[in-house]
Design a protein around this motif. Structure first.
Motif: not given
Length: 107
Positions: A57-63, A66-72, A90-98
């Motif tokens: 949950v804390t990580l989701a807040g940081h995301l 940093r990236y706005g609501r585009e990264v849900n 972490v790689g799967r999350l990186v790919e999702h953000v990308s």
């Protein structure tokens, strides 16, 4: 950690995203004394970083900062089975953000 929005194609660069997420993870783990843990694309949140649900949950807040609501993050996790969440890397999350940033840039 910076709170500016990424711009252009470089905003979706996986290397930069990994660096951002690594910094966010260090902030989350700081209170647990694990802030110096090495993080890579294969690092698993549950097994390697010992993340608990509150840490996600804390990580989701940081995301979002940093990236706005585009990264849900909540939507991303909601689409997974429990085993997928437990094995989330972490790689799967990186790919999702990308993907999210690329989609937002194309809109």
């Amino acid at each position: 950690m910076t709170t500016t929005q990424p711009t252009g194609p470089s905003g979706a660069d996986e290397e930069a995203i990994l660096a951002d997420i690594t910094a966010m993870i260090a902030l989350v783990l700081e209170d647990d004394g694990l802030g110096d843990t090495e993080v890579g694309m294969e690092t698993r949140f549950s097994r390697d970083l010992e993340f608990e649900s509150i840490d996600l949950v804390t990580l989701a807040g940081h995301l979002e900062v940093r990236y706005g609501r585009e990264v849900n993050f909540a939507e991303f996790v909601a689409s997974m089975e429990l085993d997928d969440i437990i094995e989330l890397t972490v790689g799967r999350l990186v790919e999702h953000v990308s993907r999210c940033l690329k989609s937002a840039g194309a809109a």
